[in-house]
Design a protein around this motif. Structure first.
Motif, PDB file in Angstrom:
ATOM      1  N   CYS A 228      34.850  38.284  34.513  1.00 36.58           N
ATOM      2  CA  CYS A 228      35.604  37.613  35.572  1.00 36.58           C
ATOM      3  C   CYS A 228      36.322  36.369  35.058  1.00 36.58           C
ATOM      4  O   CYS A 228      35.710  35.493  34.450  1.00 36.58           O
ATOM      5  CB  CYS A 228      34.641  37.216  36.689  1.00 36.58           C
ATOM      6  N   TRP A 229      37.619  36.299  35.312  1.00 39.02           N
ATOM      7  CA  TRP A 229      38.418  35.169  34.823  1.00 39.02           C
ATOM      8  C   TRP A 229      37.991  33.849  35.458  1.00 39.02           C
ATOM      9  O   TRP A 229      37.991  32.819  34.805  1.00 39.02           O
ATOM     10  CB  TRP A 229      39.919  35.418  35.092  1.00 39.02           C
ATOM     11  N   THR A 230      37.656  33.851  36.707  1.00 42.82           N
ATOM     12  CA  THR A 230      37.249  32.595  37.340  1.00 42.82           C
ATOM     13  C   THR A 230      35.925  32.118  36.755  1.00 42.82           C
ATOM     14  O   THR A 230      35.766  30.954  36.428  1.00 42.82           O
ATOM     15  CB  THR A 230      37.061  32.770  38.872  1.00 42.82           C
TER      16      THR A 230
ATOM     17  N   CYS B 277      39.871  37.081  41.237  1.00 41.23           N
ATOM     18  CA  CYS B 277      40.523  36.487  40.065  1.00 41.23           C
ATOM     19  C   CYS B 277      41.664  37.397  39.600  1.00 41.23           C
ATOM     20  O   CYS B 277      41.854  38.505  40.101  1.00 41.23           O
ATOM     21  CB  CYS B 277      39.518  36.274  38.944  1.00 41.23           C
TER      22      CYS B 277
ATOM     23  N   ARG C  70      40.467  40.708  38.590  1.00 42.54           N
ATOM     24  CA  ARG C  70      40.015  41.516  39.722  1.00 42.54           C
ATOM     25  C   ARG C  70      41.218  42.180  40.395  1.00 42.54           C
ATOM     26  O   ARG C  70      41.147  43.323  40.850  1.00 42.54           O
ATOM     27  CB  ARG C  70      39.283  40.607  40.720  1.00 42.54           C
TER      28      ARG C  70
ATOM     29  N   CYS D  18      37.970  43.390  36.677  1.00 40.07           N
ATOM     30  CA  CYS D  18      36.835  42.479  36.781  1.00 40.07           C
ATOM     31  C   CYS D  18      35.821  43.165  37.662  1.00 40.07           C
ATOM     32  O   CYS D  18      36.184  43.746  38.698  1.00 40.07           O
ATOM     33  CB  CYS D  18      37.292  41.150  37.375  1.00 40.07           C
TER      34      CYS D  18
ATOM     35  N   CYS E 243      33.752  37.146  41.105  1.00 41.24           N
ATOM     36  CA  CYS E 243      34.532  36.215  41.925  1.00 41.24           C
ATOM     37  C   CYS E 243      34.484  36.552  43.419  1.00 41.24           C
ATOM     38  O   CYS E 243      34.754  35.702  44.254  1.00 41.24           O
ATOM     39  CB  CYS E 243      35.975  36.190  41.442  1.00 41.24           C
TER      40      CYS E 243
HETATM   41 ZN   LIG Z   1      36.822  38.063  38.834  1.00 37.80          ZN
END
Ligand SMILES: [Zn+2]
Length: 468
Positions: free
Chosen positions: A344-346, A357, A360, A365, A369
């Motif tokens: 997940c980027w966040t 994110c 996502r 993802c 998030c």
């Molecule tokens: Zn995410």
């Protein structure tokens, strides 16, 4: 007759295929040309020999070259002609068409008989291309046709080697020698020294590891660099072919060159790092790059955080991740891992936003998030994905010694290292004893850390513990 080198060896090989390491030589042709110092005609000596490759020659290669299995069966093997070939090439500029091919084959063949082969190499494809950039082709057939050459014996080693010598003679007959020499000089990357340096400024520089210092008018150096091949590296600063703008400015200011040899690569790196730090050479941008470097840690919440060089606690490096050249490099690495492992980027700190994110939204993802994946599960996957990025624990109690011997064994440097940092380099027992007691003083250095990690991965026994 004037030539671009005192001795030239025009070389062509026939082989069983195109792979220098796997295929074998079936014929060697050499036309050696030694210029007459008195300015008369050069001495030309032709030689060729079939070579038993000790493997079958593929039928299509037999058809192309006319060299058959039957012809080479009685021929000598490469080991038995290696001495003759080496003698004929000795001291020559190695000239071949698509020279990387012939040079590569000979280098491998010599290596198999334990002979080092490292001549200067000139490729006549590149020479033709540089002199006739608009011509249609630069293969040997095209060159022969364009220049009306008549070597005879095409596709056999001596015939093709002879064609190259004819090509060079034709060049000298039809163009100013200065143009040919300028082209050769560029191809060979022969440096053009700035006029304010003495013409022999490069001559005393050894082909050894170490650091070099460029001085201008001031007592402090303009630039400090390092290399495992000092002579080539220093010369490269003055080669117009690959000179960068920064080198051009340096060339204008330089007044003298100093070098210091070291036992090896590590010593050169450490000494450069020390000189750059204490002398602050105006042209060293490497310093700035070093400050950008750092490691990654996971904060108490389990999120990745970047720690830049100046803030790195040496004792905390083992167990951290990286090292990375910059915060940006770390983020790029995390992005790659995120893509590969559906992270997940966040959660990775790559973006701040509420809701799904970036990954996502692309369905890449697993959903930490948006609550679709538990944070614990995500973070466990992150630590797993980071496995290869983890900097190993320091395997010793206290500091370790890395002895570095020069290739000729004439010099040994003893580096004291700890927690993947450099503590110092000892020149005698007294210094060594003091360094073993000393704390790590040097700031985190990306290159040093990487080199030590690489060295330890390759040969852990190069590190000697100081605490029994
Ligand atoms: Zn995410």
């Amino acid at each position: 007759m004037r030539l671009f080198a005192p001795s030239l060896a025009f070389v062509d090989l026939e082989t069983t295929g195109t792979h220098a390491s796997g295929d074998r030589i079936t014929e060697v042709g050499v036309v050696r040309v030694d210029a007459d110092p008195g300015g008369g005609s050069p001495r030309v000596d032709e030689w060729s020999s079939l070579v038993d490759p000790q493997v079958p020659i593929p039928p299509y290669v037999q058809a192309l070259t006319g060299i058959t299995d039957a012809m080479v069966r009685a021929a000598p093997t490469f080991p038995s002609v290696a001495g003759e070939v080496a003698r004929r090439l000795d001291g020559c500029l190695f000239v071949a068409h698509n020279a990387r091919f012939d040079f590569g084959f000979l280098k491998h063949a010599f290596a198999r008989v334990g002979v080092a082969f490292s001549p200067r190499v000139l490729c006549t494809v590149r020479l033709s291309r540089r002199l006739d950039p608009d011509a249609d082709g630069h293969g040997l057939d095209a060159v022969i046709a364009r220049h009306g050459l008549d070597p005879g014996g095409r596709h056999r080693a001596l015939g093709d080697a002879r064609a190259l010598w004819l090509f060079v003679q034709r060049l000298y007959a039809t163009r100013p020698a200065a143009d040919i020499e300028a082209a050769v000089k560029r191809l060979l990357r022969i440096p053009s020294l700035p006029p304010q340096l003495p013409p022999d400024a490069l001559e005393g520089i050894p082909d050894a590891p170490g650091v070099y210092l460029f001085y201008g008018e001031n007592p402090l150096p303009l630039y400090v660099g390092k290399s495992v091949h000092l002579r080539d590296r220093v010369a490269a600063h003055f080669c117009t072919d690959w000179q960068q703008e920064s080198d051009a400015r340096l060339s204008a200011e330089i007044r003298r060159i100093e070098v210091e040899t070291t036992a090896g690569e590590l010593g050169a790196l450490l000494r450069e790092s020390e000189l750059v730090k204490t002398m602050l050479p105006a042209h060293n941008r490497a310093l700035r790059r070093k400050q950008d470097a750092g490691v990654m840690t996971l904060d108490e919440d389990g999120r990745p955080a970047f720690v830049r060089a100046a803030l790195v606690d040496p004792a905390g490096v083992p167990g951290a991740y990286g090292p990375y050249a910059s915060r940006r490099a770390m983020r790029q690495r995390l992005q790659a891992l995120a893509a590969e492992h559906r992270l997940c980027w966040t959660r990775l700190g790559l973006e701040r936003r509420d809701g799904p994110c970036f990954a996502r939204q692309l369905r890449r993802c697993e959903g930490a998030c948006v609550g679709a994946e538990a944070l614990d599960a995500h973070d466990a996957r992150l630590r797993e994905a980071l496995g290869a990025e983890a900097i190993p624990a320091w395997p010793f109690r206290g500091p370790a010694l890395v002895r570095e011997a020069s290739p000729d064994g004439g010099r040994v440097d003893v580096h004291v290292v700890r927690d993947w940092h450099w503590v110092g380099t000892a020149r005698d027992d007294g210094e060594l004893a003091a360094l073993i007691e000393a704390p790590v003083r040097a700031e985190f250095d990306l290159d040093v850390c990487r080199l030590l990690l690489r060295l330890y991965a390759k040969s852990p026994r190069a590190f000697v513990t100081t605490v029994q």
